[in-house]
Enzyme design. Structure first.
Site, short mmCIF file in Angstrom:
data_model
loop_
_atom_site.label_atom_id
_atom_site.label_comp_id
_atom_site.label_asym_id
_atom_site.label_seq_id
_atom_site.Cartn_x
_atom_site.Cartn_y
_atom_site.Cartn_z
N ASN A 211 0.85 -1.20 0.00
CA ASN A 211 0.00 0.00 0.00
C ASN A 211 0.88 1.25 0.00
OD1 ASN A 211 0.56 0.78 2.87
ND2 ASN A 211 -0.32 -1.25 3.19
N VAL A 311 -2.25 -5.83 16.11
CA VAL A 311 -2.66 -4.98 17.23
C VAL A 311 -3.72 -5.68 18.09
CG1 VAL A 311 -4.51 -3.62 16.09
CG2 VAL A 311 -3.07 -2.55 17.82
O1 PMT Z 1 2.82 6.02 6.66
P1 PMT Z 1 2.22 7.34 6.22
O2 PMT Z 1 2.38 7.58 4.73
O3 PMT Z 1 2.71 8.47 7.04
O4 PMT Z 1 0.65 7.24 6.44
C1 PMT Z 1 0.14 7.12 7.72
C2 PMT Z 1 -1.05 6.15 7.77
C3 PMT Z 1 -2.19 6.69 6.92
C4 PMT Z 1 -0.61 4.79 7.25
C5 PMT Z 1 -1.45 6.03 9.29
O5 PMT Z 1 -1.81 7.30 9.78
C6 PMT Z 1 -2.61 5.09 9.48
O6 PMT Z 1 -3.76 5.47 9.42
N1 PMT Z 1 -2.31 3.78 9.75
C7 PMT Z 1 -3.29 2.71 9.79
C8 PMT Z 1 -3.47 2.17 8.41
C9 PMT Z 1 -4.63 1.23 8.21
O7 PMT Z 1 -5.00 1.06 7.11
O8 PMT Z 1 -5.11 0.68 9.28
P2 PMT Z 1 -6.32 -0.44 9.24
O9 PMT Z 1 -7.59 0.30 9.33
O10 PMT Z 1 -6.11 -1.39 8.11
O11 PMT Z 1 -6.00 -1.21 10.55
C10 PMT Z 1 -6.49 -0.84 11.84
C11 PMT Z 1 -5.40 -1.03 12.88
O12 PMT Z 1 -5.04 -2.40 12.94
C12 PMT Z 1 -4.14 -0.27 12.59
O13 PMT Z 1 -3.63 0.17 13.83
C13 PMT Z 1 -3.22 -1.33 11.99
O14 PMT Z 1 -1.85 -1.05 12.26
C14 PMT Z 1 -3.67 -2.59 12.70
N2 PMT Z 1 -3.52 -3.85 11.95
C15 PMT Z 1 -4.21 -4.05 10.79
C16 PMT Z 1 -4.12 -5.26 10.15
C17 PMT Z 1 -3.30 -6.29 10.72
N3 PMT Z 1 -3.19 -7.46 10.14
N4 PMT Z 1 -2.65 -6.05 11.85
C18 PMT Z 1 -2.73 -4.86 12.47
O15 PMT Z 1 -2.12 -4.66 13.52
#
Ligand code: PMT
Length: 409
Positions: A211, A311
């Site tokens: 991504n 997480v």
């Molecule tokens: O890196 P940058 O370019 O500065 O951009 C920052 C960002 C947009 C990436 C950051 O601010 C952000 O929002 N990060 C989360 C990205 C995301 O898509 O999260 P999610 O909605 O897919 O996941 C939710 C949470 O679960 C997140 O804390 C993620 O780290 C965690 N997760 C998700 C999937 C997984 N298999 N394991 C996880 O721990």
């Protein structure tokens, strides 16, 4: 650990022979990462040239209380507010007396009265002047008001006397300032693990799923946490960023690798911040050789399987569970999805990141977040990722402390 990174130090130089050591002092402060601005008293300018100090500090040197050009850019009040710490080295008997008595008759003494910042002085004067009852009483007054007094050292003096009154060495001054910030930093003694960047999930030796995460947000959080005195682990997916000072970086590629590293480090951490954009799925099998285009079909089907949720696994720890902060990057129904993740992943706090606006979030230099926790929320408006990281950590510290207090009651 020597780091004054992110700290604004205002160096006030008063008129003593030890002023010749100040360019070196500025150099050491800069080397430790501090921003330095210099204020010279009239008599100090006879011992050390403003030009030299301007060259080593990289900033204009201020001298006059009523300098119209300085007033335009940075008045005594602005300088007093700018400083995280005011250091006076060398500090003569005269400035010590003025400070003890609240006299503000030039730029430096006015700043001393106007600043909310910590004041550190390194006295330097003739040994008799130092031993004089008035000086000793003035020093005691300053110490009782929380001024940190460093030295003086004993030894040969420029005037030929031997005794106490030599300014402590620049390296000792910097070490003491560093120790002061460490001891007073909000996260001293706290270990924080941050994940950052994307993960990449290989399909074959030349292709992968990933991504647009640049790692900037996670790196900004790690940097801010280290500057606040925390011991910081930064588990990073493949990004093109320099490791912040005093941060322990662990490079990973896939979600599985990030999971393995995160679980080990999270158990040793007080706070876990999951900023990485982790791939939710990976290829069930990684092809050993490059996948070839076929002539007989317009489709290629690759079976994906779910990655472990890092997480959520950490938030589910029965023992040594840290305070867990997640992110939710969403393009629509941001609040609803963020709140859902807060609950289903059992997080202590979630940072909702509206990435429908392409100027923030993925790969931009700025961001805006809304933080949600059980029965509470806080908006962190648009600002640089570095600035935002500091605000986020302040909010995390508040919630972290509150959760400790709740557990105690
Ligand atoms: O890196 P940058 O370019 O500065 O951009 C920052 C960002 C947009 C990436 C950051 O601010 C952000 O929002 N990060 C989360 C990205 C995301 O898509 O999260 P999610 O909605 O897919 O996941 C939710 C949470 O679960 C997140 O804390 C993620 O780290 C965690 N997760 C998700 C999937 C997984 N298999 N394991 C996880 O721990």
């Amino acid at each position: 650990m020597m780091s004054l990174s992110g700290k604004n130090i205002l160096l006030g130089i008063t008129g003593g022979i030890a002023a010749y050591k100040c360019p070196d002092l500025v150099r050491h402060l800069k080397k430790a990462g501090a921003q330095v601005r210099v204020v010279l008293t009239e008599s100090a300018s006879h011992f050390v040239a403003p030009m030299t100090l301007q060259a080593v500090s990289g900033n204009a040197v201020s001298k006059e209380l009523f300098d119209p050009t300085a007033e335009l850019s940075m008045s005594h009040i602005e300088l007093a507010k700018w400083a995280d710490l005011v250091l006076i080295a060398p500090a003569t008997a005269n400035i010590i007396a003025k400070m003890a008595n609240g006299i503000a008759d030039d730029l430096l003494s006015t700043i001393c009265l106007a600043t909310p910042a910590k004041i550190v002085i390194a006295p330097a004067m003739n040994q008799q002047m130092y031993k004089a009852a008035a000086t000793q009483q003035n020093l005691a007054t300053l110490e009782s008001r929380n001024t940190l007094v460093l030295g003086p050292d004993e030894g040969f003096q420029a005037c030929g006397d031997i005794g106490p009154g030599r300014m402590v060495e620049p390296t000792t001054i910097v070490e003491n300032i560093n120790n002061y910030f460490l001891a007073n930093s909000e996260l001293a003694g706290t270990t924080i693990t941050v994940t950052a960047g994307p993960t990449i999930e290989e399909l074959d030796p030349v292709r992968y799923i990933s991504n647009y995460s640049s790692g900037k947000m996670g790196f900004a959080i790690a940097k801010a946490a280290a500057e606040m005195g925390a011991t910081v682990n930064l588990i990073s997916g493949p990004v093109n960023l320099t490791t912040p000072n005093n941060v322990n970086r662990i490079n990973v590629k896939s979600a599985k690798q990030m999971y393995d590293e995160a679980l080990v480090l999270a158990e040793k951490s007080a706070i876990f911040i999951s900023c990485a954009a982790v791939a939710d799925y990976r290829a069930e099998t990684i092809a050993k050789n490059k996948i070839k285009k076929t002539d007989d079909s317009n489709e290629l089907v690759i079976k994906l399987v779910k990655n472990p949720d890092i997480v959520a696994s950490i938030a589910g720890l029965k023992e040594h569970r840290p305070f867990v902060v997640g992110f939710a990057a969403e393009t629509n129904d941001v609040k609803t999805y963020a709140l859902k993740k807060l609950t289903t992943k059992n997080l202590d706090l979630i940072c909702a990141n509206d990435v429908s606006d392409h100027n923030i979030g993925f790969n931009s230099d700025q961001n805006a977040l809304t933080l949600y926790w059980q029965n509470g929320e806080q908006t962190l408006p648009l600002s640089s990722k570095q600035q935002l990281a500091k605000q986020l950590l302040q909010a995390v510290i508040t919630r972290y402390k509150a959760s400790h207090d709740e557990k105690k009651n």
